[in-house]
Design a protein around this motif. Structure first.
Motif, PDB file in Angstrom:
ATOM      1  N   TYR A  37      19.976  16.537 -25.859  1.00  0.00           N
ATOM      2  CA  TYR A  37      19.276  15.812 -24.922  1.00  0.00           C
ATOM      3  C   TYR A  37      18.135  14.997 -24.804  1.00  0.00           C
ATOM      4  CZ  TYR A  37      23.535  19.023 -23.104  1.00  0.00           C
ATOM      5  OH  TYR A  37      24.322  19.755 -23.229  1.00  0.00           O
ATOM      6  N   ALA A  40      18.572  11.839 -27.113  1.00  0.00           N
ATOM      7  CA  ALA A  40      19.344  10.571 -27.188  1.00  0.00           C
ATOM      8  C   ALA A  40      18.440   9.513 -27.506  1.00  0.00           C
ATOM      9  CB  ALA A  40      20.015  10.823 -26.540  1.00  0.00           C
ATOM     10  N   SER A  44      20.292   8.064 -31.516  1.00  0.00           N
ATOM     11  CA  SER A  44      20.973   6.638 -31.807  1.00  0.00           C
ATOM     12  C   SER A  44      19.892   5.431 -32.462  1.00  0.00           C
ATOM     13  CB  SER A  44      21.230   6.131 -30.404  1.00  0.00           C
ATOM     14  OG  SER A  44      20.153   5.550 -29.446  1.00  0.00           O
ATOM     15  N   THR A  52      24.964   5.115 -25.924  1.00  0.00           N
ATOM     16  CA  THR A  52      26.573   5.349 -25.056  1.00  0.00           C
ATOM     17  C   THR A  52      27.192   6.275 -26.642  1.00  0.00           C
ATOM     18  OG1 THR A  52      27.359   3.445 -25.523  1.00  0.00           O
ATOM     19  CG2 THR A  52      26.535   3.614 -23.412  1.00  0.00           C
ATOM     20  N   THR A  55      26.114   9.666 -25.471  1.00  0.00           N
ATOM     21  CA  THR A  55      26.248  10.462 -24.311  1.00  0.00           C
ATOM     22  C   THR A  55      27.550  10.306 -24.125  1.00  0.00           C
ATOM     23  OG1 THR A  55      26.573   8.254 -23.250  1.00  0.00           O
ATOM     24  CG2 THR A  55      24.548   9.180 -22.994  1.00  0.00           C
ATOM     25  N   VAL A  58      27.485  13.915 -26.203  1.00  0.00           N
ATOM     26  CA  VAL A  58      27.064  15.331 -24.898  1.00  0.00           C
ATOM     27  C   VAL A  58      28.441  15.341 -24.439  1.00  0.00           C
ATOM     28  CG1 VAL A  58      25.507  15.489 -23.817  1.00  0.00           C
ATOM     29  CG2 VAL A  58      24.874  15.004 -25.400  1.00  0.00           C
TER      30      VAL A  58
END
Length: 122
Positions: A37, A40, A44, A52, A55, A58
Motif C-alpha cells: 500500500y 505502490a 510500479s 494501475t 493497484t 492490491v
C-alpha cells in the motif's frame, strides 16, 4: 519415564515466549500483507509497470479473506497449530519467491499468497 512437572515460574516463562512468538509472527504476516500500500508508486517504477497494475494487484489480494470460510473447517479437523504453520509457510514461500525473482507476476503471486497465508493464520 515420566518427567517432573515444571515449576510455575518455568511455565509462565514458556507462556511468555509463546506469546512473544505469536506476536512476532503476526507482525511479519501483517507487514507482508500490507507492505504494498504505501510503496505502490515505488513498486510500479521499480518493476516498470503502470500504477494501475499495482493497484490491481492490491485488489486481487482483497479476495483472499473470502476463502477463510473454507479454511475454518480444516482448522477444526487438522488443528489450529498446523493451520497457523501452513499460513506462515505460504507467506514465506511467496515472499521468498518475490525476493528471488522480482517480476510483476511473481510479486503478484507473492502478495496473493501472503494474503492467503494471513487468512489461514488468523
Amino acid at each position: 519415564m515420566p518427567t517432573a512437572p515444571l515449576p510455575a515460574s518455568h511455565a509462565g516463562f514458556r507462556l511468555a515466549w509463546r506469546i512473544a512468538g505469536a506476536m512476532l509472527c503476526r507482525l511479519v504476516l501483517n507487514t507482508a500483507r500490507r507492505f504494498v500500500y504505501p510503496f505502490a508508486p515505488v513498486i510500479s517504477r521499480g518493476l516498470d509497470v503502470p500504477l494501475t497494475a499495482v493497484t490491481a494487484m492490491v485488489a486481487a489480494c482483497q479476495a483472499a479473506p473470502l476463502v477463510g470460510l473454507v479454511y475454518g473447517p480444516f482448522a477444526d479437523r487438522w488443528g489450529y497449530r498446523r493451520m497457523m504453520m501452513g499460513g506462515l509457510a505460504l507467506v514465506a514461500l511467496g515472499m521468498g519467491a518475490a525476493a528471488i525473482w522480482p517480476t510483476y507476476a511473481v510479486l503478484t503471486l507473492a502478495v496473493v499468497l501472503a494474503s492467503f497465508g494471513k487468512t489461514i493464520y488468523d
